[in-house]
Design an enzyme around this catalytic site. Structure first.
Site, PDB file in Angstrom:
ATOM      1  N   SER A  30      11.347   4.307   0.843  1.00 38.72           N
ATOM      2  CA  SER A  30      10.224   5.156   1.280  1.00 38.72           C
ATOM      3  C   SER A  30      10.010   6.318   0.326  1.00 38.72           C
ATOM      4  CB  SER A  30      10.503   5.693   2.690  1.00 38.72           C
ATOM      5  OG  SER A  30      11.478   6.711   2.627  1.00 38.72           O
ATOM      6  N   CYS A  31       8.898   7.029   0.554  1.00 45.29           N
ATOM      7  CA  CYS A  31       8.580   8.160  -0.315  1.00 45.29           C
ATOM      8  C   CYS A  31       9.251   9.446   0.150  1.00 45.29           C
ATOM      9  CB  CYS A  31       7.065   8.365  -0.362  1.00 45.29           C
ATOM     10  SG  CYS A  31       6.270   7.022  -1.230  1.00 45.29           S
ATOM     11  N   ASP A  32      10.024   9.384   1.201  1.00 38.80           N
ATOM     12  CA  ASP A  32      10.668  10.587   1.737  1.00 38.80           C
ATOM     13  C   ASP A  32      11.945  10.881   0.962  1.00 38.80           C
ATOM     14  OD1 ASP A  32      12.096  12.450   3.400  1.00 38.80           O
ATOM     15  OD2 ASP A  32      10.722  11.885   5.007  1.00 38.80           O
ATOM     16  N   THR A  33      12.087  12.130   0.519  1.00 37.75           N
ATOM     17  CA  THR A  33      13.270  12.454  -0.288  1.00 37.75           C
ATOM     18  C   THR A  33      14.545  12.508   0.551  1.00 37.75           C
ATOM     19  OG1 THR A  33      12.604  14.751  -0.089  1.00 37.75           O
ATOM     20  CG2 THR A  33      12.139  13.677  -2.187  1.00 37.75           C
ATOM     21  N   ASN A  72       6.271   4.423   6.591  1.00 31.91           N
ATOM     22  CA  ASN A  72       5.694   4.092   5.264  1.00 31.91           C
ATOM     23  C   ASN A  72       5.223   2.642   5.181  1.00 31.91           C
ATOM     24  OD1 ASN A  72       7.181   5.975   2.481  1.00 31.91           O
ATOM     25  ND2 ASN A  72       6.188   6.699   4.312  1.00 31.91           N
TER      26      ASN A  72
END
Ligand SMILES: Cc1ncc(COP(=O)(O)O)c(C=O)c1O
Length: 399
Positions: A332-335, A372
């Site tokens: 996903s794009c979540d850090t 996502n």
């Protein structure tokens, strides 16, 4: 493979060979990520638990893995169930489980859930506070309550303290309250923390319960239930006590318990965790500030939520290159979706490769979301011969 329990002659968990997992992945046909489950292991784990804890009735904590096939296998073995919500109870009812054999162990429940569970036939529910006792009283004075008490979670990889559980002094107050009003407080429960690697926690929990049982009797209540909760661990990367060792500690601690008190447990992770491998693929690799990164198609939001609390899993692959430290992240794009730091992995891993995660059957698919737009991991059953041949595997490999 770190499968040795450290106790001579005992192998824990029972091995599901990586060869079978590799062969399944290589066949293709199942989109990754997915769980590959050998459901016979669930059955073997039930036997292990019963051998180690004779006289203790297991109530499966289905939150660990609510797959219908797991529920049906456990039901066929005479295992009972513990639920946290009405949805779980309805799933069980749809599988033909009698709600009278289900306990509701969530200490704080919506009023509607208490009412619906009672109407469906659940008679026994957890409490840990006077407010919850009042809520239960609004539904029926006949609901049997067991009190969740606080206990040590030291050395548990997924602690469960703080949010639930009354302190000893609060528990005394609750006991007095119930005794004064003739309420049906019938027992006690505690949870040592999930993936508990510290034997003392069971001893401390049972000792605390014995103290509170005395108080209940002094106040004219007749305790009939001790629910030891879950917490029984499976093998990941850190050492764990075996079920035999836990059983020994529990049996010793239970000595002197009034024989009129039924003892039950709520294993979740222990029964399903090591029945499954997660099969996942590398989405991509990168070098950032001189460090290698590996991105998998499974992440913290699609099944490996426990890594957010530094829960460690073993990762295996088909590569044999030199081991190098890598940061492993989800897709996903979540850090926040970073699974492991400094994981030693073959340097030649590349996009498209399979990565296999053993003992991933608990708290993975159950936690997964489609955040996502990534798909939920499915669960596929491995076709294998039954328990008889597995018994042989254990004996020959254990020595
Ligand atoms: C009330 C209760 N019982 C049992 C369990 C199962 O614990 P485990 O999976 O560690 O056996 C949990 C886990 O959260 C729980 O909250």
């Amino acid at each position: 493979m770190p499968y040795s329990s450290g106790i001579a002659g005992v192998y824990e968990p029972p091995p599901l060979p990586i060869g079978a997992v590799r062969a399944h992945a290589a066949q293709g046909g199942t989109p990754t990520p997915y769980l590959l489950c050998d459901i016979d292991i669930v059955e073997l784990k039930v036997q292990r638990l019963r051998d180690a804890l004779p006289g203790v009735t297991p109530y499966y904590a289905m939150k660990a893995n609510p797959d219908v096939r797991v529920i049906e296998r456990l039901k066929s073995l005479g295992v009972h169930f513990e639920v946290a919500s009405i949805h779980e109870l309805e799933m069980l009812a749809n599988c033909g489980v009698d709600p009278r054999e289900v306990i509701f162990s969530n200490p704080i429940k919506p009023l509607e859930a208490i009412r619906r569970a009672w109407e469906m036939g659940v008679t026994t529910m957890a409490v840990d506070d006077l407010d919850e006792i009042a809520k239960i009283g609004r539904v029926s004075g006949d609901i049997r309550m067991y009190l969740r008490m606080e206990t040590s979670n030291t050395g548990s990889d997924w602690p469960l303290t703080g949010k639930f559980g009354s302190s000893i002094s609060e528990a005394m107050e609750i006991i007095d309250h119930c005794a004064d009003r003739g309420l049906k407080l019938i027992g006690l429960t505690f949870h040592v923390g999930s993936q508990c690697r510290n034997l003392d926690n069971w001893h401390t929990g049972i000792e605390g319960a014995q103290l509170l049982f005395s108080r209940m009797r002094e106040r004219g209540l007749a305790p009939s239930l001790l629910n030891m909760g879950g917490g029984f661990p499976i093998q990941h990367t850190r050492p764990i006590p075996t079920m035999a060792e836990i059983g020994h500690t529990v049996q010793k601690s239970l000595a002197g318990l009034d024989p009129g008190i039924q003892v039950i447990a709520e294993p979740g992770r222990y029964l399903v965790g090591d029945s499954c491998w997660m099969v996942t693929r590398v989405v991509g690799t990168a070098t950032r500030k001189g460090r290698r990164w590996l991105y998998l198609d499974i992440g913290a939001f699609t099944g490996l939520a426990e890594t957010l609390e530094k829960f460690d899993y073993e990762l295996l692959s088909d590569r044999e290159g030199r081991l190098t430290p890598m940061t492993v992240a989800g897709p996903s794009c979540d850090t926040a979706d970073v699974l492991f730091e400094e994981k030693m992995l073959p340097e030649d891993l590349e996009a498209g490769d399979f990565v296999y995660i053993p003992n991933a059957g608990a708290y993975t698919t159950a936690y997964a979301s489609t955040f996502n737009g990534f798909p939920l991991p499915g669960m596929v059953l491995l076709e294998r011969s039954g328990l008889a041949s597995r018994g042989k595997v254990e004996q020959t490999t254990a020595g």
